[in-house]
Design a protein around this motif. Structure first.
Motif, PDB file in Angstrom:
ATOM      1  N   GLY A  90       0.809  -1.211   0.000  1.00 26.88           N
ATOM      2  CA  GLY A  90       0.000   0.000   0.000  1.00 26.88           C
ATOM      3  C   GLY A  90       0.846   1.265   0.000  1.00 26.88           C
ATOM      4  N   LEU A  91       1.910   1.287   0.808  1.00 28.62           N
ATOM      5  CA  LEU A  91       2.805   2.447   0.848  1.00 28.62           C
ATOM      6  C   LEU A  91       3.552   2.620  -0.468  1.00 28.62           C
ATOM      7  CD1 LEU A  91       4.329   2.220   4.457  1.00 28.62           C
ATOM      8  CD2 LEU A  91       2.737   3.944   3.576  1.00 28.62           C
ATOM      9  N   ALA A  92       3.978   1.505  -1.068  1.00 29.19           N
ATOM     10  CA  ALA A  92       4.686   1.577  -2.346  1.00 29.19           C
ATOM     11  C   ALA A  92       3.814   2.208  -3.427  1.00 29.19           C
ATOM     12  CB  ALA A  92       5.132   0.181  -2.773  1.00 29.19           C
ATOM     13  N   PHE A  93       2.549   1.845  -3.456  1.00 34.39           N
ATOM     14  CA  PHE A  93       1.634   2.444  -4.433  1.00 34.39           C
ATOM     15  C   PHE A  93       1.449   3.934  -4.168  1.00 34.39           C
ATOM     16  CE2 PHE A  93       0.876  -1.578  -6.174  1.00 34.39           C
ATOM     17  CZ  PHE A  93      -0.003  -1.483  -7.245  1.00 34.39           C
ATOM     18  N   GLN A  94       1.364   4.301  -2.901  1.00 36.23           N
ATOM     19  CA  GLN A  94       1.191   5.718  -2.564  1.00 36.23           C
ATOM     20  C   GLN A  94       2.431   6.519  -2.936  1.00 36.23           C
ATOM     21  OE1 GLN A  94      -1.455   7.219  -1.554  1.00 36.23           O
ATOM     22  NE2 GLN A  94      -2.804   5.598  -0.818  1.00 36.23           N
ATOM     23  N   ILE A  95       3.605   5.944  -2.739  1.00 33.57           N
ATOM     24  CA  ILE A  95       4.854   6.651  -3.027  1.00 33.57           C
ATOM     25  C   ILE A  95       4.995   6.941  -4.515  1.00 33.57           C
ATOM     26  CG2 ILE A  95       7.374   6.400  -3.043  1.00 33.57           C
ATOM     27  CD1 ILE A  95       7.107   4.938  -0.358  1.00 33.57           C
ATOM     28  N   VAL A  96       4.641   5.950  -5.357  1.00 34.83           N
ATOM     29  CA  VAL A  96       4.777   6.154  -6.803  1.00 34.83           C
ATOM     30  C   VAL A  96       3.583   6.896  -7.397  1.00 34.83           C
ATOM     31  CG1 VAL A  96       6.210   4.107  -7.051  1.00 34.83           C
ATOM     32  CG2 VAL A  96       3.737   3.908  -7.330  1.00 34.83           C
ATOM     33  N   GLY A  97       2.613   7.222  -6.555  1.00 39.04           N
ATOM     34  CA  GLY A  97       1.480   8.011  -7.024  1.00 39.04           C
ATOM     35  C   GLY A  97       0.346   7.222  -7.630  1.00 39.04           C
ATOM     36  N   TRP A  98       0.304   5.918  -7.400  1.00 40.89           N
ATOM     37  CA  TRP A  98      -0.786   5.085  -7.910  1.00 40.89           C
ATOM     38  C   TRP A  98      -1.828   4.884  -6.828  1.00 40.89           C
ATOM     39  CZ3 TRP A  98       2.853   0.758 -10.172  1.00 40.89           C
ATOM     40  CH2 TRP A  98       3.545   1.297 -11.266  1.00 40.89           C
ATOM     41  N   GLN A  99      -3.070   4.877  -7.222  1.00 39.71           N
ATOM     42  CA  GLN A  99      -4.148   4.671  -6.265  1.00 39.71           C
ATOM     43  C   GLN A  99      -4.332   3.176  -6.002  1.00 39.71           C
ATOM     44  OE1 GLN A  99      -5.684   7.165  -4.769  1.00 39.71           O
ATOM     45  NE2 GLN A  99      -6.956   5.826  -3.491  1.00 39.71           N
ATOM     46  N   PRO A 100      -4.206   2.723  -4.751  1.00 38.73           N
ATOM     47  CA  PRO A 100      -4.423   1.295  -4.466  1.00 38.73           C
ATOM     48  C   PRO A 100      -5.846   0.871  -4.844  1.00 38.73           C
ATOM     49  CG  PRO A 100      -3.377   2.393  -2.607  1.00 38.73           C
ATOM     50  CD  PRO A 100      -3.810   3.479  -3.548  1.00 38.73           C
ATOM     51  N   ALA A 101      -5.969  -0.321  -5.374  1.00 42.05           N
ATOM     52  CA  ALA A 101      -7.272  -0.862  -5.762  1.00 42.05           C
ATOM     53  C   ALA A 101      -7.227  -2.371  -5.624  1.00 42.05           C
ATOM     54  CB  ALA A 101      -7.628  -0.466  -7.200  1.00 42.05           C
ATOM     55  N   TRP A 102      -8.393  -2.972  -5.469  1.00 39.23           N
ATOM     56  CA  TRP A 102      -8.444  -4.424  -5.255  1.00 39.23           C
ATOM     57  C   TRP A 102      -7.920  -5.192  -6.463  1.00 39.23           C
ATOM     58  CZ3 TRP A 102     -11.418  -7.238  -8.634  1.00 39.23           C
ATOM     59  CH2 TRP A 102     -12.368  -6.539  -9.381  1.00 39.23           C
ATOM     60  N   TRP A 103      -8.071  -4.625  -7.675  1.00 38.76           N
ATOM     61  CA  TRP A 103      -7.654  -5.339  -8.890  1.00 38.76           C
ATOM     62  C   TRP A 103      -6.184  -5.102  -9.249  1.00 38.76           C
ATOM     63  CZ3 TRP A 103      -6.011  -1.644 -12.225  1.00 38.76           C
ATOM     64  CH2 TRP A 103      -6.545  -0.362 -12.078  1.00 38.76           C
ATOM     65  N   SER A 104      -5.489  -4.223  -8.536  1.00 38.96           N
ATOM     66  CA  SER A 104      -4.074  -3.955  -8.825  1.00 38.96           C
ATOM     67  C   SER A 104      -3.209  -4.287  -7.610  1.00 38.96           C
ATOM     68  CB  SER A 104      -3.887  -2.496  -9.253  1.00 38.96           C
ATOM     69  OG  SER A 104      -4.378  -1.606  -8.255  1.00 38.96           O
ATOM     70  N   SER A 105      -3.191  -3.411  -6.626  1.00 44.03           N
ATOM     71  CA  SER A 105      -2.378  -3.661  -5.435  1.00 44.03           C
ATOM     72  C   SER A 105      -2.916  -4.848  -4.638  1.00 44.03           C
ATOM     73  CB  SER A 105      -2.333  -2.414  -4.555  1.00 44.03           C
ATOM     74  OG  SER A 105      -3.644  -1.971  -4.235  1.00 44.03           O
ATOM     75  N   GLY A 106      -4.250  -4.970  -4.556  1.00 38.83           N
ATOM     76  CA  GLY A 106      -4.829  -6.121  -3.864  1.00 38.83           C
ATOM     77  C   GLY A 106      -4.500  -7.422  -4.564  1.00 38.83           C
TER      78      GLY A 106
END
Length: 234
Positions: free
Chosen positions: A85-101
Motif C-alpha cells: 500500500g505504501l509503495a503504491f502511494q509513493i509512486v502516485g498510484w491509487q491502491p485498488a483491489w484489482w491492482s495492489s490487492g
C-alpha cells in the motif's frame, strides 16, 4: 431483531444480499472477491507451472529466486499489505483491489503453488518425455500430450488452493483494497458497526460457494482420472 428460535422461514435476506443497502454493499463485495479470486487462481496456476518447469534444471540465480519466492510466507501478512500500500502511494498510484490487492494476494498464493509444483516435478520421471521425443514429438507436443495430462490433477489443486486463499484473505487486503471492499473486509466492517440478518444469508452463500468450488475441483480430478484410465491401454 435476531432471535432464536426463528420466527419463520423467508428468503427475503438472500434477495436483500445482492441489493444496495444503507449498511453495506454485499453484492458488490462478493462480486469483487469472486473476480479477484479467479484472477489469482489463473495467475497462480500459470506462474506455478512455469516455475516448476523452469526449476527442473539449475540456472544462475535459481537459489536466490526460490528463497525470494517463499520469503513472503514468513513475513507477517499485515506488513506485506502495508508495504504494498505504501509503495503504491509513493509512486502516485491509487491502491485498488484489482491492482495492489491482486499483487498482495499473489504474495500469499504463489509460494504455495510453486512448492506444490516443485513436489510434483520432483516425482516426475523424465523417461516419459524422452520416450515421446524418441517417437518424434516436438517439445510442445511432449508438453501438451505427455506432461500436461499427467500433472493436470495437481494443477487443479493449485487452482483451488489459489482461489480459496484469495477469497477469504483479510490481512493482505486491508491496506491494498483501495476504496472498494472485498467480501472479508465488508464482513469485518459490518460486524464492527451493525448486525443484520443479511450477514447470516451471506454466511450461507459463502459456504455454498466454497463447497461448490471444492466439489468442482474434485469432479475435475475424478474426470481426469477416468480419462487417464480410458487412454491408458492405448
Amino acid at each position: 431483531g435476531l432471535t432464536f428460535p426463528m420466527n419463520g422461514v423467508s428468503l427475503r435476506w438472500f434477495q436483500n444480499l445482492f441489493e444496495q443497502q444503507a449498511v453495506g454493499d454485499f453484492g458488490g463485495a462478493f462480486t469483487r472477491s469472486l473476480i479477484l479470486g479467479l484472477m489469482v487462481m489463473v495467475t497462480t496456476v500459470l506462474v506455478s507451472l512455469l516455475a516448476g518447469l523452469a526449476f527442473r534444471r539449475r540456472f544462475l540465480g535459481s537459489t536466490v529466486l526460490f528463497y525470494l519466492t517463499i520469503s513472503s510466507l514468513v513475513v507477517p501478512s499485515i506488513l506485506v499489505s502495508l508495504g504494498i500500500g505504501l509503495a503504491f502511494q509513493i509512486v502516485g498510484w491509487q491502491p485498488a483491489w484489482w491492482s495492489s490487492g491482486f499483487g498482495a494476494h499473489l504474495t500469499w498464493t504463489l509460494p504455495f503453488g510453486v512448492l506444490i509444483m516443485f513436489a510434483v516435478f520432483n516425482r516426475f520421471s523424465p523417461a516419459y518425455e524422452e520416450a515421446a521425443r524418441d517417437l518424434g514429438a516436438s517439445d510442445w507436443q511432449t508438453f501438451a500430450h505427455v506432461v500436461l495430462p499427467m500433472i493436470l490433477p495437481s494443477l487443479v489443486g493449485v487452482g483451488l488452493f489459489g482461489f480459496t486463499l484469495s477469497y477469504d484473505e483479510f490481512a493482505r487486503t486491508l491496506m491494498t483494497a483501495g476504496s472498494f471492499n472485498t467480501l472479508p473486509l465488508e464482513i469485518y466492517g459490518m460486524t464492527t458497526n451493525v448486525t443484520t440478518p443479511v450477514l447470516y444469508a451471506l454466511g450461507a452463500v459463502t459456504t455454498l460457494v466454497s463447497a461448490a468450488a471444492i466439489l468442482a475441483a474434485l469432479a475435475a480430478i475424478t474426470l481426469i482420472g477416468k480419462q487417464r484410465k480410458k487412454l491408458g491401454p492405448s
